[in-house]
Design a protein around this motif. Structure first.
Motif, PDB file in Angstrom:
ATOM      1  N   SER A 129      -1.281  11.502   5.550  1.00 23.01           N
ATOM      2  CA  SER A 129      -2.451  12.143   6.158  1.00 23.01           C
ATOM      3  C   SER A 129      -2.068  13.177   7.206  1.00 23.01           C
ATOM      4  N   LEU A 130      -0.789  13.239   7.561  1.00 23.87           N
ATOM      5  CA  LEU A 130      -0.328  14.214   8.553  1.00 23.87           C
ATOM      6  C   LEU A 130       0.212  15.485   7.912  1.00 23.87           C
ATOM      7  N   LEU A 131       0.355  15.474   6.589  1.00 25.38           N
ATOM      8  CA  LEU A 131       1.028  16.579   5.914  1.00 25.38           C
ATOM      9  C   LEU A 131       0.056  17.671   5.490  1.00 25.38           C
ATOM     10  N   ALA A 132       0.513  18.914   5.595  1.00 20.89           N
ATOM     11  CA  ALA A 132      -0.303  20.040   5.153  1.00 20.89           C
ATOM     12  C   ALA A 132      -0.307  20.165   3.631  1.00 20.89           C
ATOM     13  N   ASP A 133       0.730  19.628   2.971  1.00 18.19           N
ATOM     14  CA  ASP A 133       0.833  19.748   1.518  1.00 18.19           C
ATOM     15  C   ASP A 133       1.171  18.385   0.908  1.00 18.19           C
ATOM     16  N   PRO A 134       0.204  17.459   0.877  1.00 18.93           N
ATOM     17  CA  PRO A 134       0.492  16.136   0.322  1.00 18.93           C
ATOM     18  C   PRO A 134       0.807  16.169  -1.158  1.00 18.93           C
ATOM     19  N   GLU A 135       0.247  17.126  -1.887  1.00 26.86           N
ATOM     20  CA  GLU A 135       0.528  17.215  -3.324  1.00 26.86           C
ATOM     21  C   GLU A 135       2.017  17.440  -3.580  1.00 26.86           C
ATOM     22  N   MET A 136       2.621  18.363  -2.828  1.00 22.85           N
ATOM     23  CA  MET A 136       4.041  18.647  -2.996  1.00 22.85           C
ATOM     24  C   MET A 136       4.882  17.438  -2.593  1.00 22.85           C
ATOM     25  N   ALA A 137       4.478  16.751  -1.524  1.00 23.11           N
ATOM     26  CA  ALA A 137       5.208  15.566  -1.084  1.00 23.11           C
ATOM     27  C   ALA A 137       5.207  14.494  -2.172  1.00 23.11           C
ATOM     28  N   LEU A 138       4.058  14.271  -2.800  1.00 22.86           N
ATOM     29  CA  LEU A 138       3.967  13.275  -3.862  1.00 22.86           C
ATOM     30  C   LEU A 138       4.830  13.662  -5.060  1.00 22.86           C
ATOM     31  N   ALA A 139       4.868  14.950  -5.381  1.00 18.71           N
ATOM     32  CA  ALA A 139       5.718  15.411  -6.471  1.00 18.71           C
ATOM     33  C   ALA A 139       7.192  15.155  -6.155  1.00 18.71           C
ATOM     34  N   GLU A 140       7.569  15.355  -4.910  1.00 18.87           N
ATOM     35  CA  GLU A 140       8.939  15.100  -4.491  1.00 18.87           C
ATOM     36  C   GLU A 140       9.251  13.602  -4.519  1.00 18.87           C
ATOM     37  N   PHE A 141       8.298  12.772  -4.101  1.00 16.98           N
ATOM     38  CA  PHE A 141       8.503  11.323  -4.166  1.00 16.98           C
ATOM     39  C   PHE A 141       8.759  10.902  -5.611  1.00 16.98           C
ATOM     40  N   GLN A 142       7.965  11.447  -6.523  1.00 17.68           N
ATOM     41  CA  GLN A 142       8.122  11.102  -7.933  1.00 17.68           C
ATOM     42  C   GLN A 142       9.500  11.527  -8.439  1.00 17.68           C
ATOM     43  N   ARG A 143       9.966  12.662  -7.972  1.00 15.50           N
ATOM     44  CA  ARG A 143      11.253  13.185  -8.430  1.00 15.50           C
ATOM     45  C   ARG A 143      12.417  12.303  -8.005  1.00 15.50           C
ATOM     46  N   VAL A 144      12.399  11.833  -6.754  1.00 17.17           N
ATOM     47  CA  VAL A 144      13.558  11.089  -6.249  1.00 17.17           C
ATOM     48  C   VAL A 144      13.487   9.595  -6.546  1.00 17.17           C
ATOM     49  N   LEU A 145      12.351   9.104  -7.047  1.00 16.59           N
ATOM     50  CA  LEU A 145      12.256   7.697  -7.427  1.00 16.59           C
ATOM     51  C   LEU A 145      13.053   7.446  -8.705  1.00 16.59           C
ATOM     52  N   ALA A 146      13.746   6.325  -8.723  1.00 15.03           N
ATOM     53  CA  ALA A 146      14.419   5.900  -9.938  1.00 15.03           C
ATOM     54  C   ALA A 146      13.375   5.480 -10.969  1.00 15.03           C
ATOM     55  N   PRO A 147      13.717   5.465 -12.248  1.00 14.11           N
ATOM     56  CA  PRO A 147      12.776   4.977 -13.262  1.00 14.11           C
ATOM     57  C   PRO A 147      12.251   3.590 -12.903  1.00 14.11           C
ATOM     58  N   ASN A 148      10.952   3.417 -12.998  1.00  9.58           N
ATOM     59  CA  ASN A 148      10.267   2.166 -12.644  1.00  9.58           C
ATOM     60  C   ASN A 148      10.251   1.890 -11.140  1.00  9.58           C
ATOM     61  N   GLY A 149      10.690   2.871 -10.331  1.00  8.25           N
ATOM     62  CA  GLY A 149      10.652   2.699  -8.883  1.00  8.25           C
ATOM     63  C   GLY A 149       9.231   2.748  -8.349  1.00  8.25           C
ATOM     64  N   TYR A 150       9.056   2.302  -7.103  1.00 11.05           N
ATOM     65  CA  TYR A 150       7.733   2.164  -6.503  1.00 11.05           C
ATOM     66  C   TYR A 150       7.556   3.062  -5.283  1.00 11.05           C
ATOM     67  N   LEU A 151       6.375   3.624  -5.168  1.00 13.76           N
ATOM     68  CA  LEU A 151       5.947   4.329  -3.958  1.00 13.76           C
ATOM     69  C   LEU A 151       4.929   3.468  -3.237  1.00 13.76           C
ATOM     70  N   VAL A 152       5.170   3.228  -1.961  1.00 18.01           N
ATOM     71  CA  VAL A 152       4.262   2.434  -1.131  1.00 18.01           C
ATOM     72  C   VAL A 152       3.658   3.349  -0.075  1.00 18.01           C
ATOM     73  N   ILE A 153       2.353   3.521  -0.122  1.00 19.10           N
ATOM     74  CA  ILE A 153       1.650   4.350   0.854  1.00 19.10           C
ATOM     75  C   ILE A 153       0.695   3.467   1.636  1.00 19.10           C
ATOM     76  N   SER A 154       0.776   3.527   2.939  1.00 23.59           N
ATOM     77  CA  SER A 154      -0.259   2.937   3.791  1.00 23.59           C
ATOM     78  C   SER A 154      -0.742   4.044   4.712  1.00 23.59           C
ATOM     79  N   ASP A 155      -2.062   4.249   4.745  1.00 28.31           N
ATOM     80  CA  ASP A 155      -2.543   5.414   5.477  1.00 28.31           C
ATOM     81  C   ASP A 155      -4.050   5.330   5.720  1.00 28.31           C
ATOM     82  N   LEU A 156      -4.498   6.240   6.574  1.00 35.12           N
ATOM     83  CA  LEU A 156      -5.921   6.397   6.851  1.00 35.12           C
ATOM     84  C   LEU A 156      -6.580   7.177   5.722  1.00 35.12           C
ATOM     85  N   TYR A 157      -7.868   6.912   5.507  1.00 33.25           N
ATOM     86  CA  TYR A 157      -8.624   7.676   4.512  1.00 33.25           C
ATOM     87  C   TYR A 157     -10.068   7.819   4.982  1.00 33.25           C
ATOM     88  N   LEU A 158     -10.769   8.772   4.399  1.00 35.05           N
ATOM     89  CA  LEU A 158     -12.190   8.955   4.691  1.00 35.05           C
ATOM     90  C   LEU A 158     -13.002   7.993   3.834  1.00 35.05           C
TER      91      LEU A 158
END
Length: 231
Positions: A129-158
Motif C-alpha cells: 500500500s506504500l508503493l507507487a507501482d504495485p503492479e510492477m512489484a507483483l510482477a517482480e515477486f512472481q519473477r523471483v519466486l521459485a516454482p510453487n513458491g508463495y507470496l504472503v501479503i498483509s496490508d491495509l485495504y479500502l
C-alpha cells in the motif's frame, strides 16, 4: 512447546490484546526503533504454517525495515531470510545488530535486483500500500519466486469502493496507497499468481490506537487483510 501449542498461545494472547504488534510506520520508528504492524508475528506465524515452509527454505522479506521479521523467521522457524529495503539507515541497524547473519539488499521496490526463481517465499508486510507501482512489484515477486513458491501479503485495504477513488500516494498516512480488496486481488492474479487464502484481520487495527490510518477522511473505511498466493 509444540508448534500447535505455540500457535494456540499466540491466538490467546491476541484475543487478550497483550501480544506486541508491529506496523511499518515512520511516526513510530523514532520511538521504538522497530517496524510495527497489526497482530505482531501472529499472521507471519500462520503464513509459515499455511505455506508449509520448512527449515532451510530461502525467503525474502520485501520491505524488511529494521529486520524484526527476519529475526523471527530465522530464529523461530529456522528459515534462511534475505532482507530488502530502500532505507539504508534501517539496513545499517540490522547489519550492526549482534549475531546478524542475514543477507541484506539496498534497493527500492518495485525493482528487485535478484535472479529469477530465487526464493521459496516472499513476505510483503504493510508495504504494497506504500508503493507507487504495485503492479510492477507483483510482477517482480512472481519473477523471483521459485516454482510453487508463495507470496504472503498483509496490508491495509479500502473496505468500500469509492466512485471518486484515485490511487494517489498520500505522505500523511500509512494507508496512503490502500486500494479496494477486490482490486488488490485482481492485481495479484494478473501477475500470474494464484490466490489460495484471503483473510480479513481488520479487528487487529484496534491495536493501533491513535495511529494515523485515516484515508478519505474516515478510518472506518480501512481494513486489514492477509493474502497468500502461489506461483
Amino acid at each position: 512447546m509444540s508448534k500447535k501449542s505455540a500457535a494456540d498461545q499466540t491466538t490467546r494472547e491476541i484475543s487478550m490484546g497483550t501480544i506486541p504488534f508491529r506496523l511499518r510506520q515512520t511516526a513510530l520508528i523514532s520511538r521504538t526503533v522497530e517496524t510495527m504492524r497489526p497482530g505482531g508475528y501472529m499472521l507471519t506465524h500462520r503464513a509459515v504454517d499455511v505455506c508449509g515452509f520448512t527449515q532451510g527454505d530461502c525467503v525474502l522479506d520485501a520491505g524488511c525495515g529494521y529486520g524484526m521479521t527476519l529475526s523471527y523467521l530465522a530464529e523461530r522457524h529456522r528459515l534462511k531470510p534475505t532482507g530488502l529495503d530502500c532505507d539504508r539507515t534501517a539496513l545499517d541497524r540490522v547489519a550492526a545488530r549482534p549475531g546478524n547473519r542475514f543477507p541484506l539488499i539496498h534497493a527500492s521496490l518495485p525493482n528487485l535486483p535478484l535472479a529469477g526463481q530465487s526464493y521459496k517465499g516472499i513476505f510483503c508486510e504493510c508495504v504494497l500500500s506504500l508503493l507507487a507501482d504495485p503492479e510492477m512489484a507483483l510482477a517482480e515477486f512472481q519473477r523471483v519466486l521459485a516454482p510453487n513458491g508463495y507470496l504472503v501479503i498483509s496490508d491495509l485495504y479500502l473496505r468500500k469502493w469509492l466512485p471518486s477513488y484515485q490511487r494517489v500516494p498520500r505522505p500523511d498516512t500509512c494507508a496512503r496507497g490502500a486500494m479496494p480488496l477486490m482490486q488488490m486481488m485482481t492485481l495479484i492474479e494478473a501477475s500470474g499468481l494464484t490466490i489460495h487464502i484471503v483473510e480479513d484481520h481488520s479487528g487487529l487495527l484496534s491495536q493501533l490506537g491513535q495511529m494515523p490510518v485515516r484515508h478519505h477522511g474516515s478510518a472506518g473505511k480501512i481494513g486489514y487483510t492477509m493474502i497468500i498466493a502461489q506461483k
